[in-house]
Design a protein around this motif. Structure first.
Motif, PDB file in Angstrom:
ATOM      1  N   CYS A  20       0.846  -1.196   0.000  1.00 22.91           N
ATOM      2  CA  CYS A  20       0.000   0.000   0.000  1.00 22.91           C
ATOM      3  C   CYS A  20       0.880   1.244   0.000  1.00 22.91           C
ATOM      4  O   CYS A  20       1.952   1.244   0.604  1.00 22.91           O
ATOM      5  N   GLY A  22       0.215   3.837   1.554  1.00 26.39           N
ATOM      6  CA  GLY A  22       0.158   4.425   2.892  1.00 26.39           C
ATOM      7  C   GLY A  22      -0.929   5.470   3.040  1.00 26.39           C
ATOM      8  O   GLY A  22      -1.583   5.873   2.080  1.00 26.39           O
ATOM      9  N   CYS A  23      -1.130   5.889   4.276  1.00 28.06           N
ATOM     10  CA  CYS A  23      -2.152   6.878   4.598  1.00 28.06           C
ATOM     11  C   CYS A  23      -1.858   7.364   6.020  1.00 28.06           C
ATOM     12  O   CYS A  23      -0.779   7.092   6.557  1.00 28.06           O
ATOM     13  N   LEU A  25      -2.696   6.181   8.644  1.00 21.66           N
ATOM     14  CA  LEU A  25      -2.488   5.067   9.581  1.00 21.66           C
ATOM     15  C   LEU A  25      -1.142   4.384   9.392  1.00 21.66           C
ATOM     16  O   LEU A  25      -0.752   3.526  10.180  1.00 21.66           O
ATOM     17  N   TRP A  26      -0.456   4.740   8.315  1.00 19.38           N
ATOM     18  CA  TRP A  26       0.804   4.038   8.041  1.00 19.38           C
ATOM     19  C   TRP A  26       1.766   4.959   7.304  1.00 19.38           C
ATOM     20  O   TRP A  26       1.493   5.409   6.200  1.00 19.38           O
ATOM     21  N   CYS A  33      -1.717   0.601  11.095  1.00 20.29           N
ATOM     22  CA  CYS A  33      -2.529  -0.149  10.126  1.00 20.29           C
ATOM     23  C   CYS A  33      -2.379  -1.650  10.395  1.00 20.29           C
ATOM     24  O   CYS A  33      -1.269  -2.187  10.371  1.00 20.29           O
ATOM     25  N   ALA A  35      -3.203  -4.097   8.460  1.00 20.22           N
ATOM     26  CA  ALA A  35      -2.667  -4.778   7.276  1.00 20.22           C
ATOM     27  C   ALA A  35      -1.156  -4.612   7.193  1.00 20.22           C
ATOM     28  O   ALA A  35      -0.430  -5.560   6.905  1.00 20.22           O
ATOM     29  N   PHE A  55       6.022  -2.907   3.367  1.00 17.29           N
ATOM     30  CA  PHE A  55       4.595  -2.787   3.028  1.00 17.29           C
ATOM     31  C   PHE A  55       4.364  -1.737   1.937  1.00 17.29           C
ATOM     32  O   PHE A  55       3.395  -1.824   1.185  1.00 17.29           O
ATOM     33  N   GLY A  98      -4.637  -3.960   1.933  1.00 17.49           N
ATOM     34  CA  GLY A  98      -3.834  -3.030   1.151  1.00 17.49           C
ATOM     35  C   GLY A  98      -4.768  -2.074   0.433  1.00 17.49           C
ATOM     36  O   GLY A  98      -5.961  -2.053   0.724  1.00 17.49           O
ATOM     37  N   ASP A  99      -4.219  -1.298  -0.501  1.00 20.30           N
ATOM     38  CA  ASP A  99      -5.088  -0.378  -1.246  1.00 20.30           C
ATOM     39  C   ASP A  99      -4.864  -0.608  -2.734  1.00 20.30           C
ATOM     40  O   ASP A  99      -3.804  -0.275  -3.277  1.00 20.30           O
ATOM     41  N   LYS A 133      -8.547   4.664   0.086  1.00 20.18           N
ATOM     42  CA  LYS A 133      -8.241   6.037   0.511  1.00 20.18           C
ATOM     43  C   LYS A 133      -7.780   6.866  -0.684  1.00 20.18           C
ATOM     44  O   LYS A 133      -7.731   8.084  -0.610  1.00 20.18           O
TER      45      LYS A 133
HETATM   46  S1  SF4 Z   1      -4.076  -0.620   3.929  1.00 18.32           S
HETATM   47 FE1  SF4 Z   1      -5.522   1.043   4.255  1.00 18.32          FE
HETATM   48  S2  SF4 Z   1      -5.199   1.667   6.396  1.00 18.32           S
HETATM   49 FE2  SF4 Z   1      -3.412   0.452   5.779  1.00 18.32          FE
HETATM   50  S3  SF4 Z   1      -1.919   1.951   5.096  1.00 18.32           S
HETATM   51 FE3  SF4 Z   1      -3.062   1.268   3.290  1.00 18.32          FE
HETATM   52  S4  SF4 Z   1      -4.731   2.761   3.044  1.00 18.32           S
HETATM   53 FE4  SF4 Z   1      -3.881   2.964   5.121  1.00 18.32          FE
END
Ligand code: SF4
Length: 287
Positions: A20, A22-23, A25-26, A33, A35, A55, A98-99, A133
């Motif tokens: 991912c 990220g966002c 949360l990470w 996160c 995940a 990640f 993940g995203d 996200k």
């Molecule tokens: S999986 Fe979702 S919560 Fe985790 S870092 Fe990625 S966007 Fe953010």
């Protein structure tokens, strides 16, 4: 991820990508996160070809969406443990680990692998929840392809008012019949009133943060949940309270719950015991 999931608001989960971008949360300073933690501590070690050590390195996993599309039809089937899903198609959450709209996922892959499966004969027996996200990218993608299929819902997550005001306007631009907001984990009070009144949001999920790897979770004030439920009632939008999280408070009083994530609704005050699904019928045409 799999044909069965503990996530209360879906039957199944599938991940067409790993990793991912990220966002909130990470990232370098925040590691809450679920995940991300599971990916780096376990999955990357046990399946290094699928899961990168970091990640933030995104990989595609072709074939998973087709696999999910082939899962048995649940139309007309009762779910003993999740009765709110009765009468629905199989509800599949895409991307719990993940995203799939991360910037490194190619457009072609999203079109053929993800939407190809959703629109396939087998995939059209199910209902797919596309939670991201990177909702601005999904909005642009949906416009470029002339809309998303009717058997999916575009969803985004908000953790506080800042992210609600940043992401929900982009959610409203997605060309999709169904749109939802996941207000989980909530880190602060959020008002969605101005967006709900536009009548284009069909579902709101609410929840507090779970504990991850010994990091103290952000607190969840029950009043934030009550207030969002009331906004949903006023706008006639279904609300689904998933969990109160691992550190919830009713005013000044901390709650002591047996379920470590606060996911057992029999432990909650009555007014929070709300688990409604979106009103898809009769509009969704079954294959
Ligand atoms: S999986 Fe979702 S919560 Fe985790 S870092 Fe990625 S966007 Fe953010």
């Amino acid at each position: 991820m799999g044909v069965k999931t503990d996530i209360q608001w879906s039957d199944s989960t599938i991940n067409p990508t790993t990793g991912c971008e990220g966002c909130e949360l990470w990232g370098p300073k925040t590691r809450v996160c679920y995940a991300g933690n599971l990916h780096e501590t376990r999955l990357a070690k046990s399946m290094p070809l699928l899961y990168a050590a970091d990640f933030s390195e995104v990989r595609v996993v072709a074939g998973r969406m087709t696999q999910a599309a082939s899962w048995p039809d649940l139309r007309g089937k009762e779910r003993e443990d999740k009765p709110w899903l009765n009468s629905y198609q199989r509800v599949i959450f895409v991307g719990d680990m993940g995203d799939f709209m991360s910037k490194d996922v190619p457009d072609d892959y999203i079109e053929h692998e993800i939407f190809g499966a959703i629109e396939s004969r087998a995939g059209s027996r199910h209902f797919w929840l596309l939670l991201t996200k990177q909702i601005r990218r999904l909005a642009e993608f949906s416009i470029n392809r002339g809309g998303l299929p009717d058997n999916c819902m575009a969803m985004t997550t908000v953790t506080n008012q800042h992210y609600a005001d940043k992401r929900v306007p982009d959610l409203l631009k997605v060309e999709c019949k169904w749109k939802g907001v996941s207000a989980e984990p909530l880190w602060d009070a959020v008002s969605l009133k101005q967006y709900l009144s536009e009548q284009e949001i069909h579902w709101v999920i609410i929840g507090g943060e779970s504990e991850q790897r010994g990091v103290t979770p952000n607190p969840f004030e029950l009043e934030w949940g009550r207030s969002l439920i009331n906004e949903c009632i006023d706008a006639d939008v279904p609300a689904f309270v998933k969990q109160l999280g691992s550190r919830s408070f009713d005013g000044e009083t901390p709650l002591t719950l047996r379920d470590s994530k606060g996911g057992d609704w029999s432990e909650w005050p009555e007014e929070l015991q709300v688990r409604e699904m979106p009103k898809l019928y009769p509009e969704v045409t079954l294959a």
